[in-house]
Design a protein around this motif. Structure first.
Motif, short mmCIF file in Angstrom:
data_model
loop_
_atom_site.label_atom_id
_atom_site.label_comp_id
_atom_site.label_asym_id
_atom_site.label_seq_id
_atom_site.Cartn_x
_atom_site.Cartn_y
_atom_site.Cartn_z
N ALA A 72 0.87 -1.07 0.09
CA ALA A 72 -0.04 0.13 -0.07
C ALA A 72 0.78 1.38 -0.09
CB ALA A 72 -0.95 0.08 1.05
N ASN A 73 0.73 2.00 -0.95
CA ASN A 73 1.67 3.30 -1.42
C ASN A 73 0.90 4.41 -0.25
OD1 ASN A 73 3.57 2.19 -3.13
ND2 ASN A 73 1.76 2.02 -4.37
N PHE A 74 -0.12 4.30 0.14
CA PHE A 74 -0.86 5.10 0.96
C PHE A 74 -1.77 4.43 1.90
CE2 PHE A 74 -2.90 5.49 -2.92
CZ PHE A 74 -4.21 5.35 -2.54
N THR A 75 -2.05 5.22 2.91
CA THR A 75 -3.13 4.77 3.87
C THR A 75 -4.59 4.89 3.25
OG1 THR A 75 -1.84 5.27 5.93
CG2 THR A 75 -4.11 4.95 6.28
N GLY A 76 -5.08 3.72 3.24
CA GLY A 76 -6.59 3.82 2.62
C GLY A 76 -7.25 2.56 2.57
N VAL A 77 -8.23 2.53 1.65
CA VAL A 77 -9.36 1.29 1.70
C VAL A 77 -9.00 0.58 0.43
CG1 VAL A 77 -11.75 0.65 1.59
CG2 VAL A 77 -11.04 2.43 3.12
N VAL A 78 -8.94 -0.65 0.57
CA VAL A 78 -8.88 -1.66 -0.60
C VAL A 78 -10.15 -1.66 -1.36
CG1 VAL A 78 -8.64 -3.97 -1.53
CG2 VAL A 78 -7.24 -2.93 0.55
N ASP A 79 -10.12 -0.96 -2.69
CA ASP A 79 -11.46 -1.00 -3.47
C ASP A 79 -11.67 -2.12 -4.34
OD1 ASP A 79 -13.73 0.61 -4.04
OD2 ASP A 79 -12.54 1.40 -5.87
N LYS A 80 -10.66 -2.75 -4.79
CA LYS A 80 -11.00 -3.90 -5.62
C LYS A 80 -9.74 -4.83 -5.58
CE LYS A 80 -13.51 -1.54 -9.23
NZ LYS A 80 -13.59 -1.16 -10.69
N LYS A 90 0.25 -13.00 -15.26
CA LYS A 90 1.37 -12.44 -16.21
C LYS A 90 1.84 -10.90 -15.95
CE LYS A 90 -1.12 -14.64 -19.97
NZ LYS A 90 -2.04 -14.36 -21.19
N ALA A 91 2.96 -10.81 -16.54
CA ALA A 91 3.57 -9.35 -16.20
C ALA A 91 2.74 -8.34 -16.62
CB ALA A 91 4.94 -9.36 -16.87
N GLY A 92 2.46 -7.37 -15.78
CA GLY A 92 1.46 -6.21 -16.39
C GLY A 92 0.00 -6.28 -15.86
N GLN A 93 -0.30 -7.57 -15.52
CA GLN A 93 -1.67 -7.95 -14.72
C GLN A 93 -1.95 -7.03 -13.54
OE1 GLN A 93 -2.62 -11.84 -14.97
NE2 GLN A 93 -4.48 -11.63 -13.74
N MET A 94 -3.29 -6.40 -13.55
CA MET A 94 -3.75 -5.55 -12.51
C MET A 94 -3.93 -6.66 -11.18
SD MET A 94 -4.11 -2.39 -11.78
CE MET A 94 -4.19 -1.94 -13.34
N LEU A 95 -3.68 -6.22 -10.02
CA LEU A 95 -3.67 -7.19 -9.13
C LEU A 95 -4.69 -6.49 -7.85
CD1 LEU A 95 0.15 -7.69 -8.17
CD2 LEU A 95 -1.57 -9.20 -9.19
N ILE A 96 -4.52 -5.28 -7.54
CA ILE A 96 -5.28 -4.77 -6.45
C ILE A 96 -5.49 -3.20 -6.61
CG2 ILE A 96 -3.53 -4.26 -4.96
CD1 ILE A 96 -5.32 -5.61 -2.64
N GLN A 97 -6.72 -2.62 -6.25
CA GLN A 97 -6.94 -1.15 -6.39
C GLN A 97 -7.20 -0.43 -5.30
OE1 GLN A 97 -10.68 0.33 -8.13
NE2 GLN A 97 -9.17 0.98 -9.87
N MET A 98 -6.50 0.72 -4.81
CA MET A 98 -6.97 1.23 -3.49
C MET A 98 -8.01 2.38 -3.97
SD MET A 98 -5.25 0.08 -1.12
CE MET A 98 -4.84 1.51 0.26
N LYS A 99 -8.71 2.90 -2.92
CA LYS A 99 -9.81 3.69 -3.17
C LYS A 99 -8.99 5.13 -3.32
CE LYS A 99 -14.30 5.38 -1.90
NZ LYS A 99 -14.88 5.06 -3.00
N VAL A 104 -7.98 9.06 -11.34
CA VAL A 104 -8.31 8.95 -12.68
C VAL A 104 -8.61 10.29 -13.29
CG1 VAL A 104 -10.02 8.33 -14.28
CG2 VAL A 104 -9.02 6.86 -12.50
N PRO A 105 -9.30 11.27 -12.63
CA PRO A 105 -9.54 12.66 -13.24
C PRO A 105 -8.37 13.44 -13.19
CG PRO A 105 -11.19 12.12 -11.56
CD PRO A 105 -10.23 11.30 -11.48
N TRP A 222 -1.72 7.60 -10.10
CA TRP A 222 -2.64 6.37 -10.54
C TRP A 222 -2.16 5.03 -10.19
CZ3 TRP A 222 -2.65 2.34 -14.04
CH2 TRP A 222 -3.80 1.94 -14.17
N ALA A 223 -0.67 4.71 -10.27
CA ALA A 223 -0.28 3.33 -10.20
C ALA A 223 -0.11 3.13 -8.64
CB ALA A 223 1.03 3.33 -10.83
N ASN A 224 -0.07 4.32 -7.92
CA ASN A 224 0.09 3.81 -6.60
C ASN A 224 -1.19 3.44 -5.95
OD1 ASN A 224 2.63 4.84 -6.15
ND2 ASN A 224 1.96 6.99 -5.57
N ALA A 225 -2.47 3.83 -6.54
CA ALA A 225 -3.67 3.26 -6.22
C ALA A 225 -4.02 2.03 -7.10
CB ALA A 225 -4.80 4.37 -6.51
N ASN A 226 -3.47 1.67 -8.32
CA ASN A 226 -3.84 0.77 -9.58
C ASN A 226 -2.31 0.01 -9.43
OD1 ASN A 226 -6.77 1.31 -10.43
ND2 ASN A 226 -5.67 3.18 -9.94
N ILE A 227 -2.43 -1.26 -8.47
CA ILE A 227 -1.07 -1.82 -8.44
C ILE A 227 -1.25 -2.96 -9.50
CG2 ILE A 227 0.42 -3.05 -6.94
CD1 ILE A 227 -0.81 -1.54 -4.56
#
Length: 416
Positions: A72-80, A90-99, A104-105, A222-227
Motif C-alpha cells: 500500500a503506497n498510502f493509507t486507505g481502503v482496498v477498493d478492488k 502475467k507481467a503487467g496484470q492488474m492485482l489490486i486497487q486502492m480507493k 483518474v480525473p 494512479w499506479a499507487n492506487a492501481n497496483i
C-alpha cells in the motif's frame, strides 16, 4: 635344669627370613587386590578409512528468487482485488486497487493539457495550424495578384506617360500601389516561413516538457492506487480482503516465480571464510523427515550484521532439485560442505581428548589403556581425521560406562 632353660628361650628370626616373609605377604596382598579390583567398563572402536567432509551448518528461510510485494503506497481502503490465492498472473496484470477518486480525473486532465500543448507546439513549429496555413496561402495568392496587377498598371501608365496623357500625380499613385503590394507580399511570405521567434518555440517546448512531467507524476499517483505486477508468477500470499483499511507500507499480497526458489541463510562470522561460491549445500526440513534437497552457494556475504549478540553474514543458496515441494517461508537446516577428503583414517570425535594443546586417545593394550598422542586434520560434527599416532589395526576407547576416570595403565573391560 639347664636344658629346660635353653628350650624356653624365644626363637629369633634372622634378617633374610624377615625379608622373605614380607615379600610373601606383599605378593599375597597384590594377588588379593588384583582379584578384588573393579575394572573400568569401556566401549571401543577401531579407526576406519572413509570419506570425511568438513561442514558448516546453520539455519535458513526458503524464499523465491523473484518476489513482488504489492504494498500500500498510502493509507486507505482496498477498493478492488482482481486476483485470488494461487492464481498464475502475467507481467503487467492488474492485482489490486486502492480507493482514490481523484486519481483518474487528475491523470485525464494532465493528459488533456499535454495533448493541447503538443498540438500548439507542432503548430508553432509549422508556422501555424492547418487552417492558419490555408488562410495564409490564400492571402499570399491575393497579395501576389495585387502586386502583379499593380506592376501591370504601372507599366501601362509609364507607356501612356510617354505621350503626355498621364499626370505626375497619377504616376506617383501607381508607384505607391506597387510598393504597397510588394510590401504586403513580403509580410505574408515572412509570416509563412518565420512566424514565431526562437523564444516562442522554446517557451512552447518548455510547456510540453512540464506537461509531460505532470502526466508522469499523475501516472505514478494512479499506479499507487492501481497496483499491477511487473513479473509473471503465482499469487502465493494474499492476507488482504476487500474493503480492508490498510496503513501505508502494508504488504497486501505477494507474487513470485515458484519455479525458482532460494534459501536465505545467516552464517556466523568465524565460518564465513570457510564458505565459497559454488560449494555444495544440503538442505533439510522438519516437515519432510528423511528428505534432503541439494543446492549450491550462489553468493557470499558482502557485509556482517550484528543482532541479538550475534555477528552473521547473509548468503543465498540456489536449489538444484526443488520441484515445488518445499514451501516458501519455511525454516530449514543448511549444511555446507567446505572440504572433502577420500579414504581418510578417522575416529569419532568423542574418542579424542585435548589437554594443554595436545590431542590424544586411549589405546587398548590387552586389558589396559595406553595414552597415545595423535595428529589430526579435517573434522566435522561426527568424526575427525587422524594423520599420525594410530593405524586402522588399533583399538581405542570411545566411551566409558562407569564413573572411573580414564588414565594411562587403567585396567579395563570391553563391553561392546
Amino acid at each position: 635344669m639347664s636344658t629346660q632353660l635353653a628350650s624356653a628361650r624365644p626363637r629369633i628370626l634372622r634378617p633374610w627370613q624377615v625379608a622373605a616373609a614380607v615379600a610373601v605377604l606383599a605378593v599375597a596382598l597384590g594377588v588379593l587386590y588384583a582379584s578384588t579390583r573393579t575394572k573400568a567398563e569401556v566401549r571401543v572402536v577401531n579407526p576406519d578409512y572413509e570419506t570425511i567432509e568438513s561442514t558448516v551448518s546453520t539455519t535458513g528461510t526458503v524464499v523465491p528468487a523473484r518476489d513482488f510485494p504489492a504494498r500500500a503506497n498510502f493509507t486507505g481502503v482496498v477498493d478492488k482485488i482482481y486476483v485470488h490465492l494461487g492464481e498464475k498472473v502475467k507481467a503487467g496484470q492488474m492485482l489490486i486497487q486502492m480507493k482514490d477518486q481523484y486519481a483518474v480525473p487528475r491523470l485525464e486532465k494532465a493528459r488533456a493539457d499535454l495533448d493541447d500543448a503538443e498540438v500548439t507546439e507542432q503548430n508553432v513549429l509549422d508556422n501555424g495550424s492547418k487552417e492558419d496555413r490555408l488562410g495564409m496561402q490564400a492571402d499570399l495568392q491575393k497579395a501576389q495578384t495585387e502586386r502583379d496587377q499593380a506592376v501591370t498598371a504601372l507599366d501601362s501608365m509609364e507607356q501612356i506617360a510617354k505621350h503626355g496623357s498621364v499626370s505626375g500625380a497619377e504616376l506617383d499613385a501607381a508607384n505607391q500601389r506597387v510598393q504597397a503590394a510588394q510590401m504586403n507580399l513580403g509580410v505574408i511570405e515572412k509570416r509563412m516561413t518565420d512566424r514565431y521567434s526562437a523564444q516562442d518555440i522554446k517557451s512552447w517546448k518548455d510547456t510540453v516538457a512540464a506537461d509531460k512531467a505532470s502526466v508522469a507524476a499523475e501516472k505514478v499517483s494512479w499506479a499507487n492506487a492501481n497496483i499491477s505486477t511487473p513479473i509473471a508468477g503465482t499469487v502465493y500470499v494474499l492476507p488482504t480482503h476487500l474493503y480492508d483499511f490498510v496503513p501505508a507500507g502494508t504488504d497486501m499480497l505477494h507474487v513470485a516465480d515458484l519455479s525458482h526458489i532460494q534459501v536465505r541463510a545467516n552464517f556466523e562470522e568465524p565460518d564465513m571464510e570457510k564458505i565459497h561460491v559454488g560449494q555444495a549445500v544440503d538442505v533439510t526440513w522438519d516437515g519432510a523427515p528423511g528428505r534432503t534437497w541439494h543446492g549450491h552457494l550462489e553468493a557470499k556475504p558482502l557485509a556482517v550484521t550484528r543482532a541479538n549478540g550475534r555477528s552473521v553474514g547473509e548468503c543465498l543458496i540456489g536449489l538444484d532439485d526443488d520441484h515445488g515441494d518445499l514451501p516458501l517461508d519455511t525454516n530449514v537446516a543448511v549444511i555446507v560442505a567446505t572440504e572433502k577428503r577420500e579414504h581418510a583414517l578417522s575416529i569419532p570425535r568423542e574418542a579424542l581428548y585435548t589437554e594443554n594443546g595436545k590431542q590424544y586417545v586411549y589405546r587398548v593394550d590387552g586389558d589396559e589403556l595406553r595414552r597415545t598422542e595423535v595428529a589430526t586434520k579435517m573434522s566435522n560434527a561426527m568424526r575427525i581425521e587422524i594423520t599420525g599416532g594410530l593405524t586402522a589395526k588399533d583399538t581405542i576407547v570411545r566411551h566409558v560406562d562407569t564413573d572411573q576416570k580414564l588414565s594411562d595403565g587403567l585396567h579395563i573391560k570391553v563391553v561392546n
